[in-house]
Design a protein around this motif. Structure first.
Motif, short mmCIF file in Angstrom:
data_model
loop_
_atom_site.label_atom_id
_atom_site.label_comp_id
_atom_site.label_asym_id
_atom_site.label_seq_id
_atom_site.Cartn_x
_atom_site.Cartn_y
_atom_site.Cartn_z
N TYR A 35 0.84 -1.19 0.00
CA TYR A 35 0.00 0.00 0.00
C TYR A 35 0.88 1.25 0.00
CZ TYR A 35 -3.95 -2.96 1.42
OH TYR A 35 -4.95 -3.92 1.47
N VAL A 37 0.41 5.06 1.45
CA VAL A 37 -0.39 5.88 2.35
C VAL A 37 0.32 7.22 2.48
CG1 VAL A 37 -1.27 6.11 4.72
CG2 VAL A 37 -1.20 3.85 3.61
N TRP A 47 -5.16 6.69 2.64
CA TRP A 47 -4.79 5.63 1.72
C TRP A 47 -4.76 6.17 0.29
CZ3 TRP A 47 -8.37 3.58 -1.97
CH2 TRP A 47 -7.83 2.56 -2.75
N VAL A 50 -3.11 0.59 -3.74
CA VAL A 50 -2.71 -0.76 -3.31
C VAL A 50 -2.46 -1.61 -4.55
CG1 VAL A 50 -5.15 -1.47 -3.14
CG2 VAL A 50 -3.38 -2.78 -1.94
N ASP A 59 -5.73 -0.77 -7.01
CA ASP A 59 -6.85 0.10 -6.66
C ASP A 59 -6.29 1.44 -6.22
OD1 ASP A 59 -9.77 -0.16 -4.43
OD2 ASP A 59 -9.48 0.85 -6.35
N TYR A 60 -7.09 2.48 -6.44
CA TYR A 60 -6.63 3.83 -6.15
C TYR A 60 -7.71 4.64 -5.44
CZ TYR A 60 -3.34 2.54 -9.85
OH TYR A 60 -2.40 1.88 -10.61
N ALA A 102 0.34 -11.49 9.61
CA ALA A 102 -0.51 -12.43 10.34
C ALA A 102 -2.00 -12.09 10.20
CB ALA A 102 -0.13 -12.43 11.82
N ALA A 103 -2.29 -10.91 9.65
CA ALA A 103 -3.68 -10.46 9.61
C ALA A 103 -4.47 -11.14 8.50
CB ALA A 103 -3.72 -8.94 9.41
N ALA A 104 -5.74 -11.38 8.79
CA ALA A 104 -6.64 -11.92 7.77
C ALA A 104 -7.09 -10.81 6.83
CB ALA A 104 -7.86 -12.56 8.43
N GLY A 105 -7.21 -9.61 7.36
CA GLY A 105 -7.62 -8.46 6.57
C GLY A 105 -6.46 -7.51 6.35
N PRO A 106 -6.70 -6.40 5.63
CA PRO A 106 -5.63 -5.44 5.39
C PRO A 106 -5.16 -4.82 6.70
CG PRO A 106 -7.52 -5.02 3.97
CD PRO A 106 -7.97 -6.00 5.00
N ALA A 107 -3.91 -5.04 7.05
CA ALA A 107 -3.28 -4.41 8.21
C ALA A 107 -1.83 -4.24 7.84
CB ALA A 107 -3.44 -5.26 9.46
N PHE A 108 -1.25 -3.14 8.22
CA PHE A 108 0.08 -2.77 7.72
C PHE A 108 1.12 -3.03 8.79
CE2 PHE A 108 -2.62 -1.42 4.60
CZ PHE A 108 -3.44 -0.37 4.99
N ASP A 109 1.84 -4.17 8.63
CA ASP A 109 2.75 -4.56 9.70
C ASP A 109 4.14 -3.96 9.56
OD1 ASP A 109 3.49 -8.00 8.56
OD2 ASP A 109 3.39 -6.10 7.48
N TRP A 111 6.19 -0.50 7.84
CA TRP A 111 6.09 0.80 7.18
C TRP A 111 7.49 1.30 6.86
CZ3 TRP A 111 1.45 4.02 7.06
CH2 TRP A 111 0.33 3.41 7.63
N TYR B 34 -12.18 -6.35 10.10
CA TYR B 34 -10.85 -5.99 9.62
C TYR B 34 -10.51 -4.56 10.03
CZ TYR B 34 -11.29 -10.16 6.64
OH TYR B 34 -11.45 -11.44 6.17
N TYR B 38 -3.23 2.02 14.72
CA TYR B 38 -1.83 2.41 14.56
C TYR B 38 -1.50 3.51 15.56
CZ TYR B 38 -2.61 -0.24 10.42
OH TYR B 38 -2.95 -1.27 9.57
#
Lengths: 121, 112
Positions: A35, A37, A47, A50, A59-60, A102-109, A111, B34, B38
């Protein structure tokens, strides 16, 4: 050190272009969505774009659609953001972030440290 | 799609608990489990502290917890410490149509 490293920011006149890069250092990007950001000075996170792990889906945000293009080269472990027709309101610190982990959904581990884009005449 | 709604600021004394709310809609927070949170200190990149509504990444203290009810997500920080003073942002997946994700406007936490 495991990190994302952005580059390519700078000062540019309205209507001109810039290409940002996001490289993984000690961190493989090839299995993750990436992504972009941005954060305007003194403002919150927004955002921008991606790209899926293999580049097949992109996607934008509406604010950049038709002007920005995201791409990736997994052989170089790098993601790009081509920014055309830049406007003053695109002035911001641009972060790239790795999605998933480890996330099932979008999460930004992870940066990056951000690269500053200033659009000014 | 509008940004998620967060309070501009919250405050608490060391040792106390604070909760930061994040209100969305049935198209984002209410539709998916989800939600992520942060923490951002001045001049630093954001750091993931909660993902998938309630899960904590390795290394994040269990003083940080997340929850969700209908269209509202919450971040609770218990046993406040001075180093918790920072900006906090929520983020939710918003489906396969633009936008992909949506952020909250951010909350400034002050530890008194």
């Amino acid at each position: 050190q495991v990190q994302l490293v952005e580059s390519g920011g700078g000062v540019v006149q309205p209507g001109r272009s810039l290409r940002l890069s996001c490289a993984g250092s000690g961190l493989s990007l090839s299995n993750n969505a990436i992504y972009w950001v941005r954060q305007a000075p003194g403002k919150g996170l927004e955002w921008v774009a991606v790209i899926s792990y293999d580049g097949s889906n992109k996607d934008y945000a509406d604010s950049v659609k038709g002007r920005f293009t995201i791409s990736r080269d997994n052989s170089k472990n790098t993601v790009y953001l081509q920014m055309n027709s830049l406007r003053a309101e695109d002035t911001a610190l641009y972060y790239c972030a790795r999605g998933g982990g480890a996330a099932a959904g979008p999460a930004f581990d992870y940066w990056g440290q951000g690269t500053l884009v200033t659009v000014s005449s | 799609q509008s940004a998620l709604t967060q309070p501009r600021s919250v405050s608490g004394s060391p040792g106390q608990s604070v909760t930061i709310s994040c209100t969305g809609t049935s198209s984002d927070v209410g539709a998916f489990n989800y939600v992520s949170w942060y923490q951002q200190h001045p001049g630093k990149a954001p750091k993931l502290i909660i993902y998938d509504v309630t899960k904590r990444p390795s290394g994040v203290p269990d003083r940080f917890s997340g929850s969700k009810s209908v269209n509202r997500a919450s971040l609770t920080i218990s046993g406040l410490q001075a180093e918790d003073e920072a900006d906090y942002y929520c983020c939710s997946y918003a489906g396969s149509y633009t936008p992909d994700v949506v952020f909250g406007g951010g909350t400034k936490l002050t530890v008194l």
